[in-house]
Design a protein around this motif. Structure first.
Motif, PDB file in Angstrom:
ATOM      1  N   ARG A   1      65.108  -9.363  53.763  1.00 45.60           N
ATOM      2  CA  ARG A   1      65.823 -10.694  53.860  1.00 45.60           C
ATOM      3  C   ARG A   1      66.954 -10.837  52.906  1.00 45.60           C
ATOM      4  O   ARG A   1      68.125 -11.505  53.214  1.00 45.60           O
ATOM      5  N   THR A   2      66.516 -10.520  51.528  1.00 44.23           N
ATOM      6  CA  THR A   2      67.596 -10.358  50.478  1.00 44.23           C
ATOM      7  C   THR A   2      67.521  -9.194  49.727  1.00 44.23           C
ATOM      8  O   THR A   2      66.640  -8.290  50.080  1.00 44.23           O
ATOM      9  N   VAL A   3      68.571  -8.686  49.063  1.00 42.81           N
ATOM     10  CA  VAL A   3      68.654  -7.422  48.269  1.00 42.81           C
ATOM     11  C   VAL A   3      67.499  -7.401  47.238  1.00 42.81           C
ATOM     12  O   VAL A   3      66.737  -6.253  46.926  1.00 42.81           O
ATOM     13  N   GLU A   4      66.603  -8.302  46.929  1.00 41.65           N
ATOM     14  CA  GLU A   4      65.481  -8.490  45.965  1.00 41.65           C
ATOM     15  C   GLU A   4      64.331  -7.838  46.810  1.00 41.65           C
ATOM     16  O   GLU A   4      63.328  -7.467  46.252  1.00 41.65           O
ATOM     17  N   ASP A   5      64.305  -8.004  48.084  1.00 37.29           N
ATOM     18  CA  ASP A   5      63.173  -7.231  48.869  1.00 37.29           C
ATOM     19  C   ASP A   5      63.342  -5.935  48.850  1.00 37.29           C
ATOM     20  O   ASP A   5      62.147  -5.102  49.444  1.00 37.29           O
ATOM     21  N   LEU A   6      64.341  -5.165  48.508  1.00 38.86           N
ATOM     22  CA  LEU A   6      64.452  -3.576  48.687  1.00 38.86           C
ATOM     23  C   LEU A   6      63.259  -2.883  47.956  1.00 38.86           C
ATOM     24  O   LEU A   6      62.833  -2.011  48.386  1.00 38.86           O
ATOM     25  N   PRO A   7      63.315  -3.042  46.748  1.00 37.73           N
ATOM     26  CA  PRO A   7      62.340  -2.351  45.876  1.00 37.73           C
ATOM     27  C   PRO A   7      60.981  -2.273  46.475  1.00 37.73           C
ATOM     28  O   PRO A   7      60.171  -1.128  46.447  1.00 37.73           O
ATOM     29  N   GLN A   8      60.334  -3.342  46.884  1.00 39.37           N
ATOM     30  CA  GLN A   8      59.110  -3.531  47.264  1.00 39.37           C
ATOM     31  C   GLN A   8      58.842  -2.801  48.456  1.00 39.37           C
ATOM     32  O   GLN A   8      58.120  -2.018  48.787  1.00 39.37           O
ATOM     33  N   ALA A   9      59.944  -2.864  49.663  1.00 38.45           N
ATOM     34  CA  ALA A   9      59.980  -2.293  50.796  1.00 38.45           C
ATOM     35  C   ALA A   9      60.018  -0.908  50.772  1.00 38.45           C
ATOM     36  O   ALA A   9      59.254  -0.008  51.362  1.00 38.45           O
ATOM     37  N   TRP A  10      60.984  -0.402  49.560  1.00 41.43           N
ATOM     38  CA  TRP A  10      60.869   1.194  49.356  1.00 41.43           C
ATOM     39  C   TRP A  10      59.542   1.696  48.877  1.00 41.43           C
ATOM     40  O   TRP A  10      59.154   2.543  49.160  1.00 41.43           O
ATOM     41  N   THR A  11      58.884   0.821  48.054  1.00 50.04           N
ATOM     42  CA  THR A  11      57.559   1.327  47.542  1.00 50.04           C
ATOM     43  C   THR A  11      56.375   1.324  48.679  1.00 50.04           C
ATOM     44  O   THR A  11      55.694   2.318  48.805  1.00 50.04           O
ATOM     45  N   VAL A  12      56.533   0.395  49.791  1.00 50.94           N
ATOM     46  CA  VAL A  12      55.696   0.347  50.802  1.00 50.94           C
ATOM     47  C   VAL A  12      55.808   1.647  51.736  1.00 50.94           C
ATOM     48  O   VAL A  12      54.963   2.297  52.347  1.00 50.94           O
ATOM     49  N   LEU A  13      57.146   1.666  52.064  1.00 53.76           N
ATOM     50  CA  LEU A  13      57.587   2.549  53.169  1.00 53.76           C
ATOM     51  C   LEU A  13      58.269   4.057  52.661  1.00 53.76           C
ATOM     52  O   LEU A  13      58.108   5.138  53.592  1.00 53.76           O
ATOM     53  N   GLY A  14      58.682   3.946  51.501  1.00 49.75           N
ATOM     54  CA  GLY A  14      59.750   5.052  51.147  1.00 49.75           C
ATOM     55  C   GLY A  14      58.709   6.389  50.914  1.00 49.75           C
ATOM     56  O   GLY A  14      57.602   6.567  50.961  1.00 49.75           O
ATOM     57  N   GLY A  15      59.393   7.659  51.330  1.00 49.12           N
ATOM     58  CA  GLY A  15      58.623   8.800  51.287  1.00 49.12           C
ATOM     59  C   GLY A  15      58.748   9.354  52.582  1.00 49.12           C
ATOM     60  O   GLY A  15      58.577  10.713  52.822  1.00 49.12           O
ATOM     61  N   VAL A  16      58.758   8.646  53.557  1.00 48.77           N
ATOM     62  CA  VAL A  16      58.956   9.267  54.967  1.00 48.77           C
ATOM     63  C   VAL A  16      60.361   8.998  55.511  1.00 48.77           C
ATOM     64  O   VAL A  16      60.789   8.057  55.199  1.00 48.77           O
ATOM     65  N   PRO A  17      60.790   9.679  56.631  1.00 42.42           N
ATOM     66  CA  PRO A  17      62.063   9.250  57.029  1.00 42.42           C
ATOM     67  C   PRO A  17      62.120   7.610  57.830  1.00 42.42           C
ATOM     68  O   PRO A  17      61.043   7.375  58.563  1.00 42.42           O
ATOM     69  N   LEU A  18      63.178   7.169  57.338  1.00 43.77           N
ATOM     70  CA  LEU A  18      63.128   5.679  57.878  1.00 43.77           C
ATOM     71  C   LEU A  18      64.227   5.156  58.556  1.00 43.77           C
ATOM     72  O   LEU A  18      65.263   5.845  58.797  1.00 43.77           O
ATOM     73  N   ILE A  19      64.277   4.061  58.982  1.00 41.98           N
ATOM     74  CA  ILE A  19      65.438   3.429  59.933  1.00 41.98           C
ATOM     75  C   ILE A  19      65.717   2.130  59.435  1.00 41.98           C
ATOM     76  O   ILE A  19      64.667   1.360  59.334  1.00 41.98           O
ATOM     77  N   LEU A  20      66.920   1.837  59.268  1.00 41.35           N
ATOM     78  CA  LEU A  20      66.989   0.466  58.975  1.00 41.35           C
ATOM     79  C   LEU A  20      67.701  -0.223  60.355  1.00 41.35           C
ATOM     80  O   LEU A  20      68.813   0.303  60.810  1.00 41.35           O
ATOM     81  N   GLU A  21      67.149  -1.264  60.797  1.00 41.37           N
ATOM     82  CA  GLU A  21      67.824  -2.035  61.989  1.00 41.37           C
ATOM     83  C   GLU A  21      68.185  -3.296  61.729  1.00 41.37           C
ATOM     84  O   GLU A  21      67.401  -4.167  61.050  1.00 41.37           O
ATOM     85  N   ALA A  22      69.538  -3.486  62.139  1.00 43.18           N
ATOM     86  CA  ALA A  22      70.083  -5.136  62.066  1.00 43.18           C
ATOM     87  C   ALA A  22      69.016  -6.044  62.723  1.00 43.18           C
ATOM     88  O   ALA A  22      68.401  -5.654  63.789  1.00 43.18           O
TER      89      ALA A  22
END
Lengths: 370, 370
Positions: free
Chosen positions: A154-175
């Motif tokens: 929802r905000t740029v503050e959500d990025l680090p946490q989201a990366w911790t949870v999902l990062g490491g495999v190929p991802l997609i960002l959808e609007a």
């Protein structure tokens, strides 16, 4: 008597077999899971889809192979296709298993989607957010289902946490777009290229899982159905598809102009949002999938009145109160209850929409999922 | 998850299982035959109904036992009933297995039948013919089905030959009456005594085998349905019955006065003349039988339009032409073709009777039984 091999022995496979026995078919399933709903009513091999020994035990005597699960490895489908006809074509699996490939495929076929970007690193996530904007949804490209493997930003503050949870495999960002509702199209194409469509269904998800489908989608216009069918026709033709295919769309407000339907994802198989067809359509999605892969004429997709399908998730409500209601049809999958697990569904079929809504209120009171 | 034991693993058992899986049930069958249609989709023990060792293997873990075959030995049903609930009650088997006992039971319950007489010897045959008149039908009292074990007597010259064919086992002589048509009533009674009826069905037999059922019976009046239901209610109550029961009637001309319906025979099980209910009724006879024996609420027996059921006897016609027709539903039993064998049925369901007749003509051209 023909024997059909099915990869995946879950509830979809189970309902395929229930629809296929009246056509005189036999079934053999392959599934790695310890417990498999279809094994209660057909032969089942237990083994990994990648296990060549298992695949060699699976194929003898099969007239064709199909699947109830879109994450069957494409290599498995291609290996089998060298030995026995496989429908839908393995290329459809390939297009559906990776969210980026899928959206690129939609675009090539002339369908619209929400804006999206590949994300393979933390810096790429930042770039993607700048490009797509927020709010947006970060998802794994592969193996996500029922809302698993995704995080809302929802905000740029959500990025680090989201990366911790999902990062490491190929991802997609959808609007994240403001859609009116989610609808899905069940399409079926025969071996000779005949195509049939069920009317668009309105779907309601919660926590990423389908809860309710209404068929036909309330207020469905001929224009909208036509737009959906045009999308369906393009996808089916592009894949030289055989069998039932489901496409989920976001329906956008009419005022915005442009296409009303944005393709979200597709499933190259029978689909949860088509379960209502067992009682609600002249021919069920399960029977039509089998007719298609067998090269038999497709059955009518006409509705018998209106239908609502409610998933039973996590717990099975007492049956007696449900079965005492008129117009209610219960489908259990023979699975052990577990939180978040689809254990069955209830279909309400009525002659008209007003009766449907009245019945639905009562049924939903009885079906308390977690 | 409940497991139901079924004595007999033919097509009726198969269709019971197909209706029961969506209710989350499991099934175990017992049948002495080498080939059994239900074994393709459920566990099956092969053994004689009288084999105690087999019965002891059959019962463990069963929640209840029912049957798809009315000639299960009554002693077997009673033996099982000491170990596990058995529905319908074994007394219903007893009443249905012997044509004389059955007709006496009908009379005690207040139903009418054609005149009949017991025949246990050649002299008794002569006496019975004098008493009943000719034409008449000489039948074995037990184990007759699909027209087997019966001979029509038109003149006294037919007696010696008929005696040669059938003499030596207990027989019954039944008057041949000029009926308007054959109709059947499908009735269902729950464990708590709730009763529901499907509308009367018109049946057409040839060579003793059911060929065609029309539901509801064309021209069915409320009076006739009421007369049938009154008969049904008496039979169900007299037997303290649980499950689906079929009663076949001769419908007599109205002009004669008295009862319009003469009870011919009954079957304490789901019945061939009720197969149309799979597509043609809100709840099928198979699901309602299971609901009844499980103590669950009965489902609506209301019709969805009009239906015709055509048996596929001896040969299975090519599927593609049949499946290309609208309103047609094919049911195969997974049996090897053999002359005189019921291999499947086709149901035509339409919104109205006029469409039904039009479709039926086309279907009957495609279904050439022997």
């Amino acid at each position: 008597m023909k024997t059909i091999g099915i990869l995946g022995a879950g509830q979809l496979g189970r309902m395929l077999a229930l629809a296929g026995y009246p056509l005189g078919l036999r079934f053999r399933f392959l599934d790695p899971a310890a417990e498999a709903p279809a094994e209660q009513l057909a032969d089942r091999l237990t083994g990994a889809y990648e296990d060549l020994v298992c695949l060699q035990q699976f194929t003898p005597g099969l007239d064709l192979v199909t699947y109830e699960f879109e994450n069957v490895p494409v290599t498995t489908a291609r290996y089998l296709a060298q030995r026995v006809p496989v429908y839908p074509p393995p290329a459809a699996l390939e297009a559906a298993q990776d969210r980026v490939v899928e959206k690129q495929f939609f675009h090539q076929a002339g369908l619209s989607t929400v804006p999206f970007a590949e994300v393979n690193s933390r810096p790429e996530l930042t770039t993607a957010v700048q490009q797509i904007g927020l709010p947006a949804i970060l998802k794994t490209r592969r193996h996500g289902y029922d809302g698993k493997g995704q995080v809302v930003l929802r905000t740029v503050e959500d990025l680090p946490q989201a990366w911790t949870v999902l990062g490491g495999v190929p991802l997609i960002l959808e609007a994240m777009v403001s859609f009116e509702r989610e609808v899905s199209l069940l399409a079926v194409r025969g071996r000779e290229g005949t195509i049939a469509f069920y009317p668009l269904v309105q779907n309601q998800h919660r926590e990423g899982m389908l809860r309710l489908s209404l068929a036909p989608a309330p207020g469905l216009t001929a224009d909208l159905q036509q737009e959906a069918e045009e999308c369906g026709r393009r996808v089916l033709s592009a894949l030289d598809y055989v069998g039932v295919l489901a496409i989920e769309f976001f329906q956008m407000p009419a005022a915005q102009g442009g296409p009303r339907l944005l393709a979200n994802e597709m499933a190259p198989r029978v689909h949860n949002s088509g379960h209502w067809t067992i009682e609600g359509a002249e021919t069920s999605q399960f029977e039509n999938h089998l007719r298609a892969v067998l090269g038999l004429p497709l059955g009518s997709t006409a509705c018998l009145g209106c239908a609502a399908m409610i998933n039973l998730i996590g717990t099975i409500p007492p049956l007696a109160p449900l079965l005492s209601l008129p117009d209610v049809h219960v489908h259990l999958y023979g699975k052990s209850p577990r939180p978040g697990r689809k254990l069955g569904h209830v279909t309400v079929r009525t002659p008209d929409a007003a009766t449907l809504l009245a019945r639905l209120t009562v049924v939903q009171r009885l079906v308390h999922d977690e």
